[in-house]
Design a protein around this motif. Sequence first.
Motif, PDB file in Angstrom:
ATOM      1  N   ILE A  18       2.308  24.133  37.532  1.00 28.54           N
ATOM      2  CA  ILE A  18       2.676  23.885  37.071  1.00 28.54           C
ATOM      3  C   ILE A  18       4.048  23.903  35.844  1.00 28.54           C
ATOM      4  O   ILE A  18       4.609  23.114  35.617  1.00 28.54           O
ATOM      5  CB  ILE A  18       1.168  23.924  35.563  1.00 28.54           C
ATOM      6  CG1 ILE A  18       0.077  22.639  36.877  1.00 28.54           C
ATOM      7  CG2 ILE A  18       1.673  23.530  34.666  1.00 28.54           C
ATOM      8  CD1 ILE A  18      -1.444  23.533  35.706  1.00 28.54           C
ATOM      9  N   ILE A  19       4.515  25.199  36.414  1.00 31.16           N
ATOM     10  CA  ILE A  19       5.344  25.614  35.861  1.00 31.16           C
ATOM     11  C   ILE A  19       7.053  24.624  35.992  1.00 31.16           C
ATOM     12  O   ILE A  19       7.406  24.744  35.934  1.00 31.16           O
ATOM     13  CB  ILE A  19       5.654  27.503  36.103  1.00 31.16           C
ATOM     14  CG1 ILE A  19       3.854  28.256  35.072  1.00 31.16           C
ATOM     15  CG2 ILE A  19       6.336  27.735  35.526  1.00 31.16           C
ATOM     16  CD1 ILE A  19       3.816  29.375  35.283  1.00 31.16           C
ATOM     17  N   GLY A  20       6.663  24.828  37.513  1.00 31.45           N
ATOM     18  CA  GLY A  20       7.500  24.214  38.429  1.00 31.45           C
ATOM     19  C   GLY A  20       7.791  22.805  37.689  1.00 31.45           C
ATOM     20  O   GLY A  20       9.095  22.232  37.693  1.00 31.45           O
ATOM     21  N   LEU A  21       6.967  22.006  37.233  1.00 28.33           N
ATOM     22  CA  LEU A  21       6.758  21.004  36.876  1.00 28.33           C
ATOM     23  C   LEU A  21       7.381  20.697  35.257  1.00 28.33           C
ATOM     24  O   LEU A  21       8.100  19.912  35.062  1.00 28.33           O
ATOM     25  CB  LEU A  21       5.636  20.051  37.091  1.00 28.33           C
ATOM     26  CG  LEU A  21       4.686  19.998  38.447  1.00 28.33           C
ATOM     27  CD1 LEU A  21       3.169  19.141  37.857  1.00 28.33           C
ATOM     28  CD2 LEU A  21       5.202  19.174  38.979  1.00 28.33           C
ATOM     29  N   ILE A  22       7.147  21.451  34.829  1.00 35.09           N
ATOM     30  CA  ILE A  22       7.316  21.763  33.710  1.00 35.09           C
ATOM     31  C   ILE A  22       8.654  22.462  33.433  1.00 35.09           C
ATOM     32  O   ILE A  22       9.512  20.838  32.714  1.00 35.09           O
ATOM     33  CB  ILE A  22       6.522  22.423  32.592  1.00 35.09           C
ATOM     34  CG1 ILE A  22       5.022  22.864  32.469  1.00 35.09           C
ATOM     35  CG2 ILE A  22       7.513  22.736  31.275  1.00 35.09           C
ATOM     36  CD1 ILE A  22       4.841  23.525  31.575  1.00 35.09           C
ATOM     37  N   LEU A  83       5.527   9.071  34.430  1.00 41.10           N
ATOM     38  CA  LEU A  83       4.873   9.861  35.253  1.00 41.10           C
ATOM     39  C   LEU A  83       4.209  11.213  35.033  1.00 41.10           C
ATOM     40  O   LEU A  83       3.735  11.808  35.416  1.00 41.10           O
ATOM     41  CB  LEU A  83       5.267   9.036  37.243  1.00 41.10           C
ATOM     42  CG  LEU A  83       5.243   7.621  37.102  1.00 41.10           C
ATOM     43  CD1 LEU A  83       5.063   7.172  38.453  1.00 41.10           C
ATOM     44  CD2 LEU A  83       3.317   7.637  37.434  1.00 41.10           C
ATOM     45  N   MET A  84       6.138  11.493  35.080  1.00 40.13           N
ATOM     46  CA  MET A  84       5.982  13.038  35.047  1.00 40.13           C
ATOM     47  C   MET A  84       4.767  14.110  33.645  1.00 40.13           C
ATOM     48  O   MET A  84       4.923  14.646  34.819  1.00 40.13           O
ATOM     49  CB  MET A  84       7.339  13.658  35.006  1.00 40.13           C
ATOM     50  CG  MET A  84       8.555  13.947  36.476  1.00 40.13           C
ATOM     51  SD  MET A  84       7.721  14.400  37.414  1.00 40.13           S
ATOM     52  CE  MET A  84       8.351  16.292  36.953  1.00 40.13           C
ATOM     53  N   ILE A  85       5.152  13.041  32.644  1.00 36.94           N
ATOM     54  CA  ILE A  85       4.051  13.545  31.568  1.00 36.94           C
ATOM     55  C   ILE A  85       2.948  13.353  32.029  1.00 36.94           C
ATOM     56  O   ILE A  85       1.795  14.522  31.633  1.00 36.94           O
ATOM     57  CB  ILE A  85       4.384  12.979  30.248  1.00 36.94           C
ATOM     58  CG1 ILE A  85       5.977  13.434  29.879  1.00 36.94           C
ATOM     59  CG2 ILE A  85       3.815  13.092  28.688  1.00 36.94           C
ATOM     60  CD1 ILE A  85       6.536  11.805  28.578  1.00 36.94           C
ATOM     61  N   VAL A  86       2.562  12.027  32.527  1.00 37.11           N
ATOM     62  CA  VAL A  86       1.077  12.102  32.994  1.00 37.11           C
ATOM     63  C   VAL A  86       0.842  13.643  33.896  1.00 37.11           C
ATOM     64  O   VAL A  86      -0.330  14.116  33.830  1.00 37.11           O
ATOM     65  CB  VAL A  86       0.979  10.671  33.698  1.00 37.11           C
ATOM     66  CG1 VAL A  86      -0.525  10.995  33.880  1.00 37.11           C
ATOM     67  CG2 VAL A  86       1.026  10.032  32.285  1.00 37.11           C
ATOM     68  N   GLY A  87       1.687  13.561  35.008  1.00 36.34           N
ATOM     69  CA  GLY A  87       1.565  14.197  36.041  1.00 36.34           C
ATOM     70  C   GLY A  87       1.112  15.635  34.958  1.00 36.34           C
ATOM     71  O   GLY A  87       0.482  16.821  35.729  1.00 36.34           O
ATOM     72  N   ILE A  88       2.167  16.707  34.774  1.00 40.59           N
ATOM     73  CA  ILE A  88       1.655  17.898  33.708  1.00 40.59           C
ATOM     74  C   ILE A  88       0.688  17.955  33.130  1.00 40.59           C
ATOM     75  O   ILE A  88      -0.384  18.816  33.214  1.00 40.59           O
ATOM     76  CB  ILE A  88       2.813  17.972  32.553  1.00 40.59           C
ATOM     77  CG1 ILE A  88       3.951  18.150  33.525  1.00 40.59           C
ATOM     78  CG2 ILE A  88       3.120  19.159  32.240  1.00 40.59           C
ATOM     79  CD1 ILE A  88       5.422  18.035  33.136  1.00 40.59           C
ATOM     80  N   GLY A 129      -2.681  15.127  39.665  1.00 35.87           N
ATOM     81  CA  GLY A 129      -1.734  15.052  38.842  1.00 35.87           C
ATOM     82  C   GLY A 129      -0.605  15.588  39.844  1.00 35.87           C
ATOM     83  O   GLY A 129       0.560  14.959  39.316  1.00 35.87           O
ATOM     84  N   ALA A 130      -0.831  16.434  40.356  1.00 36.74           N
ATOM     85  CA  ALA A 130       0.483  16.402  41.897  1.00 36.74           C
ATOM     86  C   ALA A 130       0.466  15.299  42.149  1.00 36.74           C
ATOM     87  O   ALA A 130       1.945  14.995  42.939  1.00 36.74           O
ATOM     88  CB  ALA A 130      -0.142  17.493  42.546  1.00 36.74           C
ATOM     89  N   LEU A 131      -0.329  14.611  42.621  1.00 35.92           N
ATOM     90  CA  LEU A 131       0.193  13.068  43.129  1.00 35.92           C
ATOM     91  C   LEU A 131       1.093  12.111  42.058  1.00 35.92           C
ATOM     92  O   LEU A 131       1.893  11.520  42.311  1.00 35.92           O
ATOM     93  CB  LEU A 131      -0.947  11.838  43.851  1.00 35.92           C
ATOM     94  CG  LEU A 131      -0.719  11.001  43.998  1.00 35.92           C
ATOM     95  CD1 LEU A 131      -0.431  10.813  45.507  1.00 35.92           C
ATOM     96  CD2 LEU A 131      -1.949   9.922  44.729  1.00 35.92           C
ATOM     97  N   CYS A 132       0.552  11.952  41.415  1.00 37.89           N
ATOM     98  CA  CYS A 132       1.689  11.052  39.731  1.00 37.89           C
ATOM     99  C   CYS A 132       3.630  11.988  39.742  1.00 37.89           C
ATOM    100  O   CYS A 132       3.957  11.408  39.798  1.00 37.89           O
ATOM    101  CB  CYS A 132       0.652  11.622  38.567  1.00 37.89           C
ATOM    102  SG  CYS A 132      -0.836  10.437  38.444  1.00 37.89           S
TER     103      CYS A 132
END
Length: 212
Positions: A18-22, A83-88, A129-132
């Motif tokens: 999650i930190i990497g996604l942000i 998609l990135m915001i929804v995934g996070i 979330g990771a799939l998004c």
Amino acid sequence: MANSGVQLLGFGLSLTGIIGLIVGTILPQWKMSAYVGDSIITAVATYQGLWMSCAFQSTGQLQCKIYDSILQLDSDLQATRALMIVGIIVSICGLGVACMGMKCTTCGADDKVGKARTAMTGGIILLVGALCAIVACSWFAHNVIRAFYNPFTPVNTKFEFGAAIFIAWGGSFLDVLGGAMLAASCTRSKQVSKYPKSNSARSASGNNKEYV
């Protein structure tokens, strides 16, 4: 019940993901100018992200500009953003649900089967979330590759992958691993026989005594 060490490992991987996604979503280096063609001397390197575009000059100065209007952006970029915001958001919610179901927490400690199912539900939410995020990164990368190999794209406007998209990809796959570990933490409860032991079996066990 599942091993608490596996749950802690899954929680740590999901949190790191999650930190990497942000971080990947915030950074502007989703794509960078490609050095192709005959001209190899460039004074400015251009970076474009989901929220801003930056220009790095040969003098060491970095100038960034946030996109002024959302409606003027390309539809693919808007979809990647969403998609990135929804995934996070979904991943954070899944991590919270999984935290309540872990064996090392005291929430609902009396119901061990319920806690395991809660951890499994959190892991499934993390996978969603990771799939998004994976879809968003792959979609963005597909558009970059398609524009790069398009013969009608000018050489000075071609882009290649930046560091941010790899960070987001890495965070997505860590999120998948952590979610899979948490989702696998729900074990089947032991089945108890609904029928009591018969009287004949009890009498047979009573007769099997050795007499001296």
